[in-house]
Write a protein that holds these residues in place. Structure first.
Motif, PDB file in Angstrom:
ATOM      1  N   ASP A 160      45.881  72.218  37.086  1.00  0.00           N
ATOM      2  CA  ASP A 160      46.482  71.256  36.066  1.00  0.00           C
ATOM      3  C   ASP A 160      47.213  70.579  37.284  1.00  0.00           C
ATOM      4  OD1 ASP A 160      44.994  71.763  33.856  1.00  0.00           O
ATOM      5  OD2 ASP A 160      46.656  72.520  32.472  1.00  0.00           O
ATOM      6  N   LEU A 161      48.019  71.294  38.046  1.00  0.00           N
ATOM      7  CA  LEU A 161      48.916  70.437  39.011  1.00  0.00           C
ATOM      8  C   LEU A 161      48.143  69.838  39.523  1.00  0.00           C
ATOM      9  CD1 LEU A 161      51.730  68.961  39.815  1.00  0.00           C
ATOM     10  CD2 LEU A 161      51.600  71.161  41.967  1.00  0.00           C
ATOM     11  N   SER A 162      47.231  70.313  40.177  1.00  0.00           N
ATOM     12  CA  SER A 162      46.591  69.353  41.324  1.00  0.00           C
ATOM     13  C   SER A 162      45.067  68.438  40.977  1.00  0.00           C
ATOM     14  CB  SER A 162      45.021  70.624  41.936  1.00  0.00           C
ATOM     15  OG  SER A 162      44.219  69.961  42.782  1.00  0.00           O
ATOM     16  N   ASN A 163      44.614  68.444  39.571  1.00  0.00           N
ATOM     17  CA  ASN A 163      43.703  67.659  38.515  1.00  0.00           C
ATOM     18  C   ASN A 163      44.550  66.574  38.307  1.00  0.00           C
ATOM     19  OD1 ASN A 163      41.538  68.782  39.542  1.00  0.00           O
ATOM     20  ND2 ASN A 163      41.422  70.263  37.241  1.00  0.00           N
ATOM     21  N   ARG A 164      46.039  66.664  37.631  1.00  0.00           N
ATOM     22  CA  ARG A 164      46.410  65.409  37.585  1.00  0.00           C
ATOM     23  C   ARG A 164      46.604  64.933  38.867  1.00  0.00           C
ATOM     24  NH1 ARG A 164      49.666  69.274  34.720  1.00  0.00           N
ATOM     25  NH2 ARG A 164      51.107  69.056  35.913  1.00  0.00           N
ATOM     26  N   SER A 165      47.263  65.729  39.664  1.00  0.00           N
ATOM     27  CA  SER A 165      47.520  64.935  41.148  1.00  0.00           C
ATOM     28  C   SER A 165      46.634  63.737  41.908  1.00  0.00           C
ATOM     29  CB  SER A 165      47.926  65.154  42.505  1.00  0.00           C
ATOM     30  OG  SER A 165      47.317  66.289  42.673  1.00  0.00           O
ATOM     31  N   GLY A 166      45.142  64.132  41.608  1.00  0.00           N
ATOM     32  CA  GLY A 166      44.821  63.781  42.349  1.00  0.00           C
ATOM     33  C   GLY A 166      44.309  64.050  43.334  1.00  0.00           C
ATOM     34  N   ALA A 167      44.802  65.015  43.961  1.00  0.00           N
ATOM     35  CA  ALA A 167      45.459  66.080  45.992  1.00  0.00           C
ATOM     36  C   ALA A 167      44.323  65.548  46.497  1.00  0.00           C
ATOM     37  CB  ALA A 167      45.960  67.056  45.330  1.00  0.00           C
ATOM     38  N   ASP A 168      44.330  65.044  47.648  1.00  0.00           N
ATOM     39  CA  ASP A 168      43.444  65.551  48.904  1.00  0.00           C
ATOM     40  C   ASP A 168      42.900  66.753  48.847  1.00  0.00           C
ATOM     41  OD1 ASP A 168      42.573  62.409  49.586  1.00  0.00           O
ATOM     42  OD2 ASP A 168      45.089  62.670  49.302  1.00  0.00           O
ATOM     43  N   LEU A 169      43.631  67.332  48.562  1.00  0.00           N
ATOM     44  CA  LEU A 169      43.344  68.764  48.505  1.00  0.00           C
ATOM     45  C   LEU A 169      44.727  70.234  48.163  1.00  0.00           C
ATOM     46  CD1 LEU A 169      41.147  71.057  50.529  1.00  0.00           C
ATOM     47  CD2 LEU A 169      43.415  70.607  52.891  1.00  0.00           C
ATOM     48  N   PHE A 170      43.657  71.561  48.057  1.00  0.00           N
ATOM     49  CA  PHE A 170      44.573  72.067  47.251  1.00  0.00           C
ATOM     50  C   PHE A 170      44.719  73.712  48.033  1.00  0.00           C
ATOM     51  CE2 PHE A 170      45.089  76.560  44.457  1.00  0.00           C
ATOM     52  CZ  PHE A 170      45.953  76.105  43.376  1.00  0.00           C
TER      53      PHE A 170
END
Length: 410
Positions: A295-305
């Protein structure tokens, strides 16, 4: 692909059920108590336990901690020793201390001293091989070998930006892997190799200072744009809390502890390169679900996890080396870049990189490019012993950092 994931061989003292990275339910170790993530506030030796790391995701240190020191008891190292994150010999190292280094004592517990490391950290050193004394001088400083290079980030890839001046001491901020960050008022962070520094005590008059413009005794400190400026990266230290992950058999090493130590070192490298870093957990007390990480990754729209793990394969203790996993085709490129760079940095085996496609939970449910790296095998005696050293933390973090930079910055 090895059939055993990082937590397939867990032995439980007090059984609890928790999902592993595949979403399968495995028997997990119960919670191991350790400090939380609040800023270390220097206290008298009889005070409360101080935590290990700063909770602020930005890594900012307390401005008042150095000036409000109340600890007057110091420990002097008489025999080389490792400062560790917890008062036990199998806890990950934070710093390799050498004879005649000095550290202010925060508290004593079971023949271990908790000592302060800069503004935002503390570590534990065994009582054996030390001596204590009370000093009126309570300013923690480090002396640096004359002309030693000072870098803008905690990695040799940043390159030296200036050199240390002779007959000056500097104020430490924090340690990361095999690097120490220096305090200063310039716009650019200053880092030195831990091997070039001596921890001691000193008078403010002898401390190298920086003025508000960024011009200091060591030259121009103006910030340059980092190669990862504008990028957001989620760093996921695998397991945590009641989910300890894999556990070494020869030595009582917990995977979650190693994962967090590597993740912290990686975070500081990424931040120095200009990236915004989001950590899925910041202490080993935290139990974080697999879905919360995604969820943290998807909410942030991160460039990479990037998820940090260690492996386990009890059927064959000779198996060693890194493995990097990805799920969808969009994640194949960062997986390959990270595996290649980590393998080169660790030098853990001669065979070519080992990249595997697998539907691990934190990968298949991630809308962002996502990889999971297994840095070493805790079932391998040599890699197990190496896993808790600052050398391993530094090499794995440096390799992952190089791979991320290759993928995102070209």
């Amino acid at each position: 692909m090895f059939l055993s994931s990082c937590c397939f061989s867990i032995i439980a003292f007090r059984p609890m059920m928790a999902p592993d990275a595949d979403g399968k339910v495995l028997l997990q170790l119960d919670k191991l108590a350790r400090p939380g993530g609040e800023t270390v506030a220097p206290v008298h030796i009889t005070g409360n336990r101080s935590p290990q790391d700063h909770p602020d995701p930005s890594g900012a240190a307390s401005e008042s901690a150095q000036n409000s020191v109340s600890a007057t008891q110091w420990v002097r190292i008489t025999t080389a020793a490792a400062l560790r994150e917890e008062p036990k010999p199998t806890s990950p190292e934070m710093l390799e201390a050498i004879p005649d280094e000095w550290f202010p004592v925060l508290r004593e517990e079971d023949h271990w001293y908790e000592v302060r490391l800069g503004d935002s950290q503390s570590g534990w050193v065994p009582e054996q091989g030390t001596e204590t004394t009370k000093l009126t001088e309570n300013r923690q400083v480090i002396s640096i070998q004359a002309d030693a290079p000072i870098f803008s980030g905690p990695d040799v890839s940043f390159g030296p930006v200036r050199t240390a001046r002779p007959n000056h001491v500097y104020v430490p901020n924090r340690v990361s892997g095999q690097w120490i960050e220096l305090q200063g008022e310039g716009e650019t962070a200053s880092w030195i190799k831990a091997s070039d520094a001596i921890w001691t005590h000193g008078e403010p008059a002898s401390i190298a200072a920086f003025n508000e413009s960024g011009e200091g005794v060591d030259g121009n400190l103006q910030a340059a744009k980092g190669p990862l400026e504008g990028k957001t990266i989620v760093v996921d230290p695998g397991h945590g809390g009641i989910d300890s992950g894999a556990r070494g058999k020869i030595e009582d090493v917990y995977e979650r502890d190693v994962n967090l130590s590597v993740a912290r070192a990686l975070k500081h490298k990424l931040q120095a390169a200009g990236a915004k870093v989001l950590m899925t957990r910041t202490s080993n007390d935290q139990t974080v679900t697999l879905q919360s990480r995604v969820d943290l990754s998807n909410r942030s729209g991160a460039d990479l996890f990037v998820s940090i793990h260690q492996n386990m394969f009890v059927q064959d203790p000779s198996v060693s080396g890194t493995i990097t996993f990805y799920s969808g085709p969009e994640s194949a490129a960062p997986a390959k870049a990270i595996e290649e760079a980590a393998l080169a940095s660790l030098g853990s085996r001669e065979e070519k990189e080992h990249v595997e496609q697998d539907q691990l939970y934190v990968l298949r449910n991630n809308r962002q490019p996502a990889v999971l790296i297994e840095g070493c095998f805790l079932s391998n005696p040599k890699e197990l012993a190496n896993s808790i050293t600052t050398g391993y933390q530094e090499r794995l973090a440096s390799g992952v950092f190089d791979g991320i930079r290759t993928y995102l910055a070209g």
